[in-house]
Write a protein that holds these residues in place. Sequence first.
Motif, short mmCIF file in Angstrom:
data_model
loop_
_atom_site.label_atom_id
_atom_site.label_comp_id
_atom_site.label_asym_id
_atom_site.label_seq_id
_atom_site.Cartn_x
_atom_site.Cartn_y
_atom_site.Cartn_z
N GLU A 1 0.84 -1.21 0.00
CA GLU A 1 0.00 0.00 0.00
C GLU A 1 0.87 1.26 0.00
N ASN A 2 1.92 1.27 0.82
CA ASN A 2 2.84 2.41 0.86
C ASN A 2 3.62 2.54 -0.44
N VAL A 3 4.02 1.38 -1.00
CA VAL A 3 4.75 1.39 -2.27
C VAL A 3 3.87 1.97 -3.38
N LYS A 4 2.59 1.58 -3.37
CA LYS A 4 1.64 2.07 -4.37
C LYS A 4 1.57 3.60 -4.31
N ASN A 5 1.48 4.15 -3.13
CA ASN A 5 1.40 5.60 -2.98
C ASN A 5 2.70 6.28 -3.41
N THR A 6 3.83 5.63 -3.14
CA THR A 6 5.13 6.18 -3.54
C THR A 6 5.24 6.25 -5.06
N ILE A 7 4.84 5.17 -5.73
CA ILE A 7 4.92 5.13 -7.19
C ILE A 7 3.97 6.14 -7.82
N LYS A 8 2.77 6.26 -7.26
CA LYS A 8 1.82 7.25 -7.78
C LYS A 8 2.39 8.66 -7.67
N ALA A 9 3.08 8.93 -6.56
CA ALA A 9 3.70 10.25 -6.37
C ALA A 9 4.80 10.48 -7.41
N LYS A 10 5.56 9.43 -7.71
CA LYS A 10 6.62 9.53 -8.72
C LYS A 10 6.03 9.82 -10.10
N ILE A 11 4.94 9.14 -10.42
CA ILE A 11 4.28 9.35 -11.72
C ILE A 11 3.75 10.77 -11.83
N GLU A 12 3.15 11.28 -10.76
CA GLU A 12 2.65 12.66 -10.76
C GLU A 12 3.79 13.65 -10.94
N TYR A 13 4.93 13.36 -10.30
CA TYR A 13 6.11 14.22 -10.43
C TYR A 13 6.62 14.23 -11.87
N ILE A 14 6.67 13.05 -12.47
CA ILE A 14 7.12 12.94 -13.87
C ILE A 14 6.17 13.68 -14.80
N GLU A 15 4.88 13.51 -14.58
CA GLU A 15 3.89 14.18 -15.43
C GLU A 15 4.01 15.70 -15.32
N LYS A 16 4.25 16.18 -14.12
CA LYS A 16 4.41 17.62 -13.91
C LYS A 16 5.65 18.14 -14.63
N ASN A 17 6.77 17.43 -14.46
CA ASN A 17 8.02 17.83 -15.12
C ASN A 17 7.90 17.72 -16.64
N SER A 18 7.26 16.66 -17.08
CA SER A 18 7.10 16.43 -18.52
C SER A 18 6.27 17.56 -19.14
N GLU A 19 5.24 17.98 -18.44
CA GLU A 19 4.40 19.08 -18.93
C GLU A 19 5.20 20.37 -19.02
N SER A 20 6.06 20.62 -18.04
CA SER A 20 6.89 21.82 -18.03
C SER A 20 7.89 21.80 -19.20
N VAL A 21 8.52 20.64 -19.42
CA VAL A 21 9.47 20.49 -20.52
C VAL A 21 8.76 20.65 -21.85
N SER A 22 7.57 20.06 -21.96
CA SER A 22 6.79 20.16 -23.20
C SER A 22 6.43 21.60 -23.52
N ASP A 23 6.08 22.37 -22.50
CA ASP A 23 5.76 23.80 -22.69
C ASP A 23 6.98 24.56 -23.17
N SER A 24 8.13 24.27 -22.57
CA SER A 24 9.38 24.94 -22.97
C SER A 24 9.74 24.58 -24.41
N LEU A 25 9.57 23.31 -24.74
CA LEU A 25 9.88 22.85 -26.09
C LEU A 25 8.99 23.53 -27.12
N GLU A 26 7.70 23.58 -26.81
CA GLU A 26 6.75 24.22 -27.72
C GLU A 26 7.09 25.70 -27.92
N LYS A 27 7.48 26.37 -26.85
CA LYS A 27 7.84 27.78 -26.92
C LYS A 27 9.07 28.00 -27.79
N MET A 28 10.08 27.16 -27.62
CA MET A 28 11.31 27.29 -28.39
C MET A 28 11.07 26.98 -29.87
#
Length: 219
Positions: A106-133
């Motif tokens: 159960e704790n591992v599940k929550n940890t992995i979900k947090a990692k996925i959310e972190y990746i999605e947030k960073n990926s969205e930021s990188v995608s915005d920067s890429l689109e702008k450039m």
Amino acid sequence: MRQFKTLSIKKAIQSSLGRVKSEKYFKDIELNLHNVDLMEVYNIALSKLSSGSIVNAINCIVFAMDIDRDNKFFFSLSKTIVVMLDKELESNKAIKMKQKYSDNFENVKNTIKAKIEYIEKNSESVSDSLEKMERELHESKPSFFSLSKLYLTHKMKKGKLSPRIKELKRELDEYEIEKEDLEGELKDIEKFAFMEECLKVLSLVMEICLFPSRFNTRN
């Protein structure tokens, strides 16, 4: 003299898991309380289990054993499911997951979900920067009627932005690969976390039936 009554199985599960998590174990068990045929409920439990619905089978077990704590059929069924779950949780894949994270599922599940959310947030930021450039580079591209000096400006900008654009694309690819790996792992973890929870519920049910005095409450 103090008087005691035995805590209901439903309340014990709610106390152990919390109201939200425990709710699924109480669905489809509100049967007609008049002339209840527990063998009929038992057959329903077997049918649910054979179709792969452990939760619905537990629904029946909780319902029936809150009525008859000494029912051997439901106690035996509980033991059967516990053995089945134990076997799955001792599989090589489950053991490797436990060794990798050194924590309950159960704790591992929550940890992995947090990692996925972190990746999605960073990926969205990188995608915005890429689109702008890419937009900036495209807009600097001279038209047919542009002065020749704009070609030089575009060339300089391209030389500056192209390596960064390439780097951002690489970052996005890496994020996507990492996210896919984590999502695949999460799928297994969720399965094992669910099994651990079912095992916890059934173990509690069996303990209440075997040692009711442990769960006595004051009137």
